[in-house]
Design a protein around this motif. Structure first.
Motif, PDB file in Angstrom:
ATOM      1  N   ASP A 119       1.994   3.473  -6.412  1.00 52.26           N
ATOM      2  CA  ASP A 119       3.101   4.403  -5.941  1.00 52.26           C
ATOM      3  C   ASP A 119       2.876   4.820  -4.389  1.00 52.26           C
ATOM      4  O   ASP A 119       3.806   4.372  -3.591  1.00 52.26           O
ATOM      5  N   ALA A 120       1.739   5.067  -4.017  1.00 54.14           N
ATOM      6  CA  ALA A 120       1.450   5.346  -2.671  1.00 54.14           C
ATOM      7  C   ALA A 120       1.447   4.023  -1.876  1.00 54.14           C
ATOM      8  O   ALA A 120       2.142   4.096  -0.815  1.00 54.14           O
ATOM      9  N   ALA A 121       1.105   2.898  -2.374  1.00 56.22           N
ATOM     10  CA  ALA A 121       1.115   1.566  -1.675  1.00 56.22           C
ATOM     11  C   ALA A 121       2.532   1.508  -1.553  1.00 56.22           C
ATOM     12  O   ALA A 121       3.293   0.864  -0.229  1.00 56.22           O
ATOM     13  N   ARG A 122       3.349   1.520  -2.368  1.00 53.66           N
ATOM     14  CA  ARG A 122       5.027   1.245  -2.229  1.00 53.66           C
ATOM     15  C   ARG A 122       5.551   2.108  -1.282  1.00 53.66           C
ATOM     16  O   ARG A 122       6.582   1.793  -0.519  1.00 53.66           O
ATOM     17  N   LEU A 123       5.136   3.363  -1.178  1.00 49.64           N
ATOM     18  CA  LEU A 123       5.753   4.218  -0.449  1.00 49.64           C
ATOM     19  C   LEU A 123       5.417   3.870   1.095  1.00 49.64           C
ATOM     20  O   LEU A 123       6.084   4.284   1.915  1.00 49.64           O
ATOM     21  N   LEU A 124       4.245   3.110   1.410  1.00 43.64           N
ATOM     22  CA  LEU A 124       4.103   3.044   2.610  1.00 43.64           C
ATOM     23  C   LEU A 124       4.441   1.513   2.840  1.00 43.64           C
ATOM     24  O   LEU A 124       3.833   1.002   3.864  1.00 43.64           O
ATOM     25  N   GLY A 125       5.377   1.080   2.175  1.00 41.54           N
ATOM     26  CA  GLY A 125       5.968  -0.194   2.312  1.00 41.54           C
ATOM     27  C   GLY A 125       5.458  -1.514   2.174  1.00 41.54           C
ATOM     28  O   GLY A 125       5.971  -2.640   2.394  1.00 41.54           O
ATOM     29  N   ALA A 126       4.418  -1.213   0.866  1.00 43.54           N
ATOM     30  CA  ALA A 126       3.600  -2.657   0.640  1.00 43.54           C
ATOM     31  C   ALA A 126       4.724  -3.465  -0.182  1.00 43.54           C
ATOM     32  O   ALA A 126       5.262  -3.010  -1.092  1.00 43.54           O
ATOM     33  N   ARG A 130       1.567  -7.913  -1.086  1.00 42.87           N
ATOM     34  CA  ARG A 130       0.398  -7.035  -0.422  1.00 42.87           C
ATOM     35  C   ARG A 130       0.002  -6.107  -1.519  1.00 42.87           C
ATOM     36  O   ARG A 130      -1.170  -5.822  -1.422  1.00 42.87           O
ATOM     37  N   LEU A 131       0.588  -5.577  -2.415  1.00 42.26           N
ATOM     38  CA  LEU A 131       0.291  -4.542  -3.247  1.00 42.26           C
ATOM     39  C   LEU A 131      -0.648  -5.216  -4.226  1.00 42.26           C
ATOM     40  O   LEU A 131      -1.884  -4.713  -4.700  1.00 42.26           O
ATOM     41  N   THR A 134      -3.966  -6.317  -1.784  1.00 48.76           N
ATOM     42  CA  THR A 134      -4.856  -5.262  -1.190  1.00 48.76           C
ATOM     43  C   THR A 134      -5.069  -4.331  -2.079  1.00 48.76           C
ATOM     44  O   THR A 134      -6.121  -3.401  -1.991  1.00 48.76           O
ATOM     45  N   ILE A 135      -4.353  -4.019  -3.382  1.00 52.54           N
ATOM     46  CA  ILE A 135      -4.713  -2.985  -4.326  1.00 52.54           C
ATOM     47  C   ILE A 135      -5.188  -3.297  -5.691  1.00 52.54           C
ATOM     48  O   ILE A 135      -6.289  -2.915  -6.194  1.00 52.54           O
ATOM     49  N   PRO A 138      -8.294  -6.100  -5.859  1.00 55.14           N
ATOM     50  CA  PRO A 138      -9.657  -5.271  -5.669  1.00 55.14           C
ATOM     51  C   PRO A 138      -9.932  -4.596  -6.551  1.00 55.14           C
ATOM     52  O   PRO A 138     -11.099  -4.575  -6.886  1.00 55.14           O
TER      53      PRO A 138
ATOM     54  N   PRO B  72      11.265   1.692  -1.413  1.00 60.08           N
ATOM     55  CA  PRO B  72      10.490   2.798  -0.683  1.00 60.08           C
ATOM     56  C   PRO B  72       9.670   2.051   0.447  1.00 60.08           C
ATOM     57  O   PRO B  72       9.470   0.721   0.238  1.00 60.08           O
ATOM     58  N   GLY B  73       9.393   2.867   1.381  1.00 59.78           N
ATOM     59  CA  GLY B  73       8.801   2.242   2.637  1.00 59.78           C
ATOM     60  C   GLY B  73       9.159   2.684   4.021  1.00 59.78           C
ATOM     61  O   GLY B  73      10.662   3.386   4.025  1.00 59.78           O
ATOM     62  N   PRO B  74       8.271   2.549   5.123  1.00 58.69           N
ATOM     63  CA  PRO B  74       8.670   3.099   6.449  1.00 58.69           C
ATOM     64  C   PRO B  74       9.940   2.050   7.277  1.00 58.69           C
ATOM     65  O   PRO B  74      10.192   2.627   8.282  1.00 58.69           O
ATOM     66  N   GLN B  78      13.941  -0.464   4.635  1.00 60.26           N
ATOM     67  CA  GLN B  78      13.543   0.543   3.373  1.00 60.26           C
ATOM     68  C   GLN B  78      14.040   1.807   3.600  1.00 60.26           C
ATOM     69  O   GLN B  78      15.072   1.860   4.359  1.00 60.26           O
ATOM     70  N   PHE B  91      -6.741   5.084  -1.792  1.00 63.33           N
ATOM     71  CA  PHE B  91      -7.277   3.768  -2.298  1.00 63.33           C
ATOM     72  C   PHE B  91      -8.828   3.780  -1.964  1.00 63.33           C
ATOM     73  O   PHE B  91      -9.514   3.916  -1.174  1.00 63.33           O
ATOM     74  N   TYR B 102      -2.731   2.096   6.335  1.00 62.08           N
ATOM     75  CA  TYR B 102      -2.241   1.000   5.595  1.00 62.08           C
ATOM     76  C   TYR B 102      -0.696   0.995   5.702  1.00 62.08           C
ATOM     77  O   TYR B 102      -0.116  -0.225   5.635  1.00 62.08           O
ATOM     78  N   HIS B 106       2.881  -3.005   8.182  1.00 63.16           N
ATOM     79  CA  HIS B 106       4.333  -3.814   8.327  1.00 63.16           C
ATOM     80  C   HIS B 106       4.902  -3.528   9.836  1.00 63.16           C
ATOM     81  O   HIS B 106       6.056  -4.090  10.140  1.00 63.16           O
TER      82      HIS B 106
END
Lengths: 233, 241
Positions: A119-126, A130-131, A134-135, A138, B72-74, B78, B91, B102, B106
């Motif tokens: 959820d955090a990665a999606r909220l940051l636009g991944a 990329r999700l 990077t998540i 790993p 979602p996203g900045p 989005q 993370f 992170y 973008h």
């Protein structure tokens, strides 16, 4: 010892494992994250080789890839020879036969990742790519390693699909398990014992590697208590 | 400004919200189970309502009838909504700096140096500059929440949602960060919605307060008006001590 068969078996297992990882990682990411209604039928389809007799799978692949079907004819015209009874055909069969051994551990690894991280990665636009890069990958590295080892071992020991689809052509489709079968059929138990022992040692060593792998590779699958805020301070 | 018309059924719980939140800083106050976190997840785009529409600064970000659900996203394509949850969800395989950076990956208009400066500035804002090279595993709960806040701030979203984001900090540290944060967000013109179930937190800010009860909006207005009963209850309790 049939060194040619040993090398061919290792080559088949290596190529199959590489292809399986390329297919299984995106497929497992989709299966772990999607809410689509297609999830259940796709998961069932990828698990089918687990319960299907290898000879049944080998038979259908033999028919499908043979010269009597349009797919078989197209492949034969592209390659210059039919896939059945060739090394390339064995690779196709092995990939399908070992697919659940690659997909299921990776799905389990991805599903074990705390959804608050995705959820955090999606909220940051991944993006989904990329999700995954990077998540998911790993954090599920241990599961991916286990999937690779299991796929390799499963391919190493396969017999039914190989025999049905590839036959017994030295240097092309004769793998160690076919050699073992031939040795037993010829009552050469000394040679059969050596071949069987070779396969057994491979499997035991690789399984020890799976179970003894570092517990903290890339930090495991889940966030630590501190990362999820379970400790006060 | 956020316009909300939302209907969402979650098991036996029904959320029904119709309101416009226009204040720069809005506090959503309500007891546990009132639907505060669900409401934030709907606004952030992590969940889709059964029906309804969300408009942020004139941009439709959710519209079930028009089948609009921006991701979602900045980015401008989005939703432009940031969310800081109570669980920091850092993370664990990345350093604190990498976590904060992170969401900047973008933003093509930012060069490397600007990104580094942004990361440092955000960590300083939340009082976590000294943690930059640490692993999230080595952080306490309060430190992790500070870093999580910095991570959500870094891409500078149009709307910031805070779901009890500093609950692991003591009241003094929390008030200090919130005061600094309010000033910075006002300067950046970032609208903020803070969720809390603590009346003292809601009364401490000069914000508009939305009182949420059993999935519906019971009142919306100045804290002194909406939370008058809570204020009397708190004062009575203090006097009794």
């Amino acid at each position: 010892m049939d060194w040619q068969a040993l090398l061919l078996t290792l080559k088949l297992a290596t190529i199959t494992t590489a292809i399986l990882l390329l297919l299984a990682i995106p497929l497992a990411a989709w299966l772990a994250l999607t809410t689509s209604r297609l999830r259940a039928p796709i998961q069932a389809l990828t698990s089918l080789p687990l319960v299907l007799p290898p000879t049944v799978l080998g038979f259908y692949l033999l028919v499908l890839l043979g010269p009597l079907t349009p797919i078989g004819r197209i492949i034969a015209s592209l390659l210059g020879h039919p896939l059945a009874f060739s090394f390339a055909g064995l690779v196709v069969g092995s990939v399908i036969y070992s697919l659940p051994f690659a997909v299921q551990p990776i799905v389990a690894g991805f599903s074990a990742i705390d959804s608050s991280l995705t959820d955090a990665a999606r909220l940051l636009g991944a993006s989904p790519l990329r999700l995954a890069r990077t998540i998911l990958v790993p954090l599920a590295a241990r599961s991916i390693l286990a999937a690779a080892i299991l796929s390799f071992l499963h391919t190493l020991g396969e017999f039914g699909v190989v025999l049905m689809l590839g036959g017994d052509i030295p240097g092309s489709t004769r793998t160690l398990s076919i050699v073992l079968f031939n040795q037993v059929e010829g009552f050469d138990y000394t040679a059969a014992n050596r071949t069987a022992a070779m396969l057994l040692i491979f499997c035991v060593v690789a399984l020890i590697a799976v179970y003894a792998r570092p517990q903290t590779l890339f930090g495991g699958t889940n966030a630590s208590p501190a990362a999820t805020g379970d400790r006060n301070g | 400004m956020v316009e909300l018309q939302l209907n969402a059924q979650r098991g036996s719980f029904h959320l029904q919200i119709n309101c416009t939140l226009s204040a720069p800083w809005t506090v959503i106050f309500g007891p546990s189970g009132a639907g505060k976190s669900t409401l934030l997840r709907l606004i952030a785009g992590l969940e889709i309502p059964d029906s309804g529409r969300i408009v942020l600064d004139g941009k439709v970000i959710t519209d079930t009838r028009g089948r609009v659900q921006l991701l979602p996203g900045p980015l401008s394509s989005q939703r432009g909504v940031g969310l800081v949850a109570q669980q920091p969800a850092l993370f664990p395989h990345q350093t604190v700096s990498a976590n904060v950076a992170y969401g900047l990956a973008h933003l093509a208009q930012l060069d490397q140096q600007t990104r580094r400066q942004r990361v440092t500035a955000m960590l300083e804002l939340v009082g976590a500059a000294q943690l930059a090279n640490r692993s999230p595993r080595a952080l306490s709960g309060g430190e992790a929440q500070r870093v999580s806040l910095a991570r959500a701030l870094a891409p500078m979203p149009s709307l910031l949602l805070l779901d009890e984001p500093l609950s692991a900090l003591d009241a003094g540290a929390r008030d200090q960060i919130l005061t600094r944060l309010q000033t910075w967000l006002a300067d950046q013109k970032i609208q903020t919605i803070l969720v809390t179930h603590d009346a003292a937190d809601a009364l401490a800010t000069e914000a508009e307060v939305a009182l949420l009860q059993e999935g519906t909006l019971a009142a919306l207005g100045p804290a002194s008006h909406v939370l008058a009963a809570e204020r009397i209850r708190l004062l009575t309790r203090l006097r009794a001590r």
